[in-house]
Design an enzyme around this catalytic site. Structure first.
Site, mmCIF file in Angstrom:
data_model
loop_
_atom_site.group_PDB
_atom_site.id
_atom_site.type_symbol
_atom_site.label_atom_id
_atom_site.label_comp_id
_atom_site.label_asym_id
_atom_site.label_seq_id
_atom_site.Cartn_x
_atom_site.Cartn_y
_atom_site.Cartn_z
ATOM 1 N N ARG A 248 35.620 33.305 34.809
ATOM 2 C CA ARG A 248 37.133 33.253 34.944
ATOM 3 C C ARG A 248 37.454 32.404 36.305
ATOM 4 N NH1 ARG A 248 38.463 39.269 35.236
ATOM 5 N NH2 ARG A 248 40.568 38.763 35.441
ATOM 6 N N ARG B 283 48.413 27.272 32.339
ATOM 7 C CA ARG B 283 46.921 27.309 33.326
ATOM 8 C C ARG B 283 46.248 26.138 33.066
ATOM 9 N NH1 ARG B 283 46.525 33.333 32.549
ATOM 10 N NH2 ARG B 283 44.747 33.908 33.970
ATOM 11 N N ARG C 297 38.837 46.726 32.672
ATOM 12 C CA ARG C 297 38.912 45.648 31.757
ATOM 13 C C ARG C 297 37.675 44.956 31.279
ATOM 14 N NH1 ARG C 297 43.843 41.851 33.725
ATOM 15 N NH2 ARG C 297 42.273 40.478 33.252
ATOM 16 N N LYS D 267 48.795 38.571 41.119
ATOM 17 C CA LYS D 267 50.059 38.148 40.215
ATOM 18 C C LYS D 267 50.793 39.321 39.850
ATOM 19 C CE LYS D 267 47.646 35.633 37.743
ATOM 20 N NZ LYS D 267 46.150 35.550 38.069
ATOM 21 N N ARG E 148 39.265 47.077 39.936
ATOM 22 C CA ARG E 148 40.463 47.342 39.153
ATOM 23 C C ARG E 148 40.324 48.480 38.389
ATOM 24 N NH1 ARG E 148 44.079 42.494 37.187
ATOM 25 N NH2 ARG E 148 41.937 41.833 36.508
HETATM 26 P P1 AP5 Z 1 46.657 42.362 39.790
HETATM 27 O O1 AP5 Z 1 47.912 42.038 40.593
HETATM 28 O O2 AP5 Z 1 46.146 42.840 38.647
HETATM 29 O O3 AP5 Z 1 45.919 40.636 39.949
HETATM 30 P P2 AP5 Z 1 46.236 39.681 38.755
HETATM 31 O O4 AP5 Z 1 46.453 38.159 39.674
HETATM 32 O O5 AP5 Z 1 47.511 39.916 37.922
HETATM 33 O O6 AP5 Z 1 45.076 39.777 37.927
HETATM 34 P P3 AP5 Z 1 44.521 39.364 36.497
HETATM 35 O O7 AP5 Z 1 43.070 39.673 36.537
HETATM 36 O O8 AP5 Z 1 45.336 39.928 35.472
HETATM 37 O O9 AP5 Z 1 44.828 37.777 36.365
HETATM 38 P P4 AP5 Z 1 44.111 36.960 35.492
HETATM 39 O O10 AP5 Z 1 44.853 35.791 35.821
HETATM 40 O O11 AP5 Z 1 42.599 36.582 35.582
HETATM 41 O O12 AP5 Z 1 44.038 37.583 34.118
HETATM 42 P P5 AP5 Z 1 45.290 37.398 33.006
HETATM 43 O O13 AP5 Z 1 45.341 39.008 32.531
HETATM 44 O O14 AP5 Z 1 46.428 36.625 33.185
HETATM 45 O O15 AP5 Z 1 45.610 42.654 41.301
HETATM 46 C C1 AP5 Z 1 44.338 42.775 40.870
HETATM 47 C C2 AP5 Z 1 43.645 44.079 41.631
HETATM 48 O O16 AP5 Z 1 43.760 43.512 43.285
HETATM 49 C C3 AP5 Z 1 44.463 45.444 41.418
HETATM 50 O O17 AP5 Z 1 43.682 46.583 41.285
HETATM 51 C C4 AP5 Z 1 45.673 45.600 42.644
HETATM 52 O O18 AP5 Z 1 45.876 47.034 42.829
HETATM 53 C C5 AP5 Z 1 44.569 44.722 43.642
HETATM 54 N N1 AP5 Z 1 45.514 44.194 44.476
HETATM 55 C C6 AP5 Z 1 46.663 43.244 44.289
HETATM 56 N N2 AP5 Z 1 47.007 42.862 45.495
HETATM 57 C C7 AP5 Z 1 46.585 43.222 46.361
HETATM 58 C C8 AP5 Z 1 46.521 43.221 47.891
HETATM 59 N N3 AP5 Z 1 47.407 42.254 48.398
HETATM 60 N N4 AP5 Z 1 45.492 43.673 48.462
HETATM 61 C C9 AP5 Z 1 44.703 44.458 47.974
HETATM 62 N N5 AP5 Z 1 44.542 44.890 46.761
HETATM 63 C C10 AP5 Z 1 45.354 44.003 45.914
HETATM 64 O O19 AP5 Z 1 44.188 36.990 31.832
HETATM 65 C C11 AP5 Z 1 43.320 37.522 31.205
HETATM 66 C C12 AP5 Z 1 42.628 36.468 30.337
HETATM 67 O O20 AP5 Z 1 43.566 35.877 29.172
HETATM 68 C C13 AP5 Z 1 41.901 35.046 30.861
HETATM 69 O O21 AP5 Z 1 40.985 35.292 31.200
HETATM 70 C C14 AP5 Z 1 42.016 34.127 29.475
HETATM 71 O O22 AP5 Z 1 41.096 34.500 28.799
HETATM 72 C C15 AP5 Z 1 43.477 34.793 28.634
HETATM 73 N N6 AP5 Z 1 44.570 34.016 29.123
HETATM 74 C C16 AP5 Z 1 45.721 34.520 29.855
HETATM 75 N N7 AP5 Z 1 46.859 33.516 30.085
HETATM 76 C C17 AP5 Z 1 46.155 32.591 29.528
HETATM 77 C C18 AP5 Z 1 46.578 31.136 29.374
HETATM 78 N N8 AP5 Z 1 47.701 30.716 29.849
HETATM 79 N N9 AP5 Z 1 45.753 30.109 28.982
HETATM 80 C C19 AP5 Z 1 44.453 30.520 28.452
HETATM 81 N N10 AP5 Z 1 44.097 31.817 28.353
HETATM 82 C C20 AP5 Z 1 44.842 32.826 28.977
#
Ligand code: AP5
Length: 249
Positions: free
Chosen positions: A207, A127, A196, A54, A167
């Site tokens: 997760r 979410r 992280r 994302k 990552r």
């Molecule tokens: P990346 O682009 O960083 O992936 P992402 O989907 O953004 O991953 P996140 O881990 O940030 O998502 P998440 O939803 O778990 O965490 P969030 O920060 O929202 O890519 C990942 C890796 O893969 C990178 O190294 C990249 O280089 C590589 N990559 C990308 N695309 C690729 C491809 N096509 N091919 C190969 N490699 C690739 O949330 C974190 C925490 O916050 C949650 O667990 C929760 O506790 C809390 N939180 C956040 N939002 C909410 C909400 N709305 N409600 C409740 N809790 C929440």
């Protein structure tokens, strides 16, 4: 012909040569560019499992379509780092891989949306079905209409675990790397990269459970606005699929 009629002749000729009214105001539809002539600001959601890509795709989306990027994960991590009351409430949930309570998350998104009359891109929100309902009311209250499109990145579980555990983040710039898919080439940056706290194999299981428990309800709230993208492909190939979808919105 009278003298007065003769004096009007140039004006009459000019009127005959002018194109009909409306020719300047309604351009040919197929000449419209997807970005510059868009009549309304775009309101997008990007969703998918942890590490489905994302954040990576948001970098392209926000530039190409001039969107405000609203990532609840980034906002919460910033709140934790600054030790704000929101951050203090969120920390234990985030550290364990659990979802932060809806009331906490909806509070931070509400502040951001109220100042968002231009297009925006929600990343990681909503979410849960309750968050989707809150978003609906917030958009209504702020005169923002409804969501145009939900991009759902579909990635197999094996790849998700590999992406999470590989990552690495630069704490100074916030830039994200991957040991295999996007290695950092600057030795100075490489030696300060961190992982992280929730990017371990153990936490990603939690997760993923949270994600699976909610994905159908959240996508269900948007019906045919949800467009599924094959997120297993390369970053560039995923971007091509997304661009094609958004250009048609
Ligand atoms: P990346 O682009 O960083 O992936 P992402 O989907 O953004 O991953 P996140 O881990 O940030 O998502 P998440 O939803 O778990 O965490 P969030 O920060 O929202 O890519 C990942 C890796 O893969 C990178 O190294 C990249 O280089 C590589 N990559 C990308 N695309 C690729 C491809 N096509 N091919 C190969 N490699 C690739 O949330 C974190 C925490 O916050 C949650 O667990 C929760 O506790 C809390 N939180 C956040 N939002 C909410 C909400 N709305 N409600 C409740 N809790 C929440």
């Amino acid at each position: 012909m009278s003298r007065s009629l003769l004096s009007l002749l140039p004006v009459l000729l000019l009127l005959l040569l002018l194109p009909p009214i409306g020719a300047f105001t309604s351009p040919t539809p197929n000449l419209r560019s997807s970005t510059s002539l868009r009549s309304k600001p775009l309101k997008l959601i990007i969703t998918g499992a942890p590490a489905s890509g994302k954040g990576t795709q948001c970098e392209n989306l926000k530039v190409k379509y001039d969107l405000k990027h609203l990532s609840t994960g980034d906002m919460l991590r910033e709140a934790v780092a600054n030790g704000t009351p929101t951050g203090i409430k969120a920390k234990e949930y985030m550290d364990s891989g659990k979802l932060v309570p809806d009331t906490v998350v909806c509070g931070i998104i509400s502040d951001s949306l109220s100042s968002c009359a231009t297009g925006f891109l929600l990343d990681g929100f909503p979410r849960t079905s309750s968050q989707a309902e809150t978003l609906n009311s917030l958009m209504h209250d702020n005169g923002l209409g409804s969501i145009d499109c939900v991009i759902y990145l579909d990635v197999n579980e094996e790849s998700l675990v590999e992406r999470v555990t590989g990552r690495r983040i630069d704490p100074e710039t916030g830039n994200s790397y991957h040991v295999k898919f996007k290695p950092c080439t600057d030795p100075e940056v490489t030696q300060r990269l961190i992982q992280r706290s929730d990017d371990t194999e153990e936490k990603v299981k939690v997760r993923l459970q949270e994600f699976r428990a909610n994905v159908d309800a959240v996508n269900g709230a948007y019906g045919d606005k949800v467009k599924t993208v094959d997120g297993n492909k390369s970053v560039e190939e995923v971007w091509e699929q997304i661009r094609e979808i958004v250009d048609k919105v």
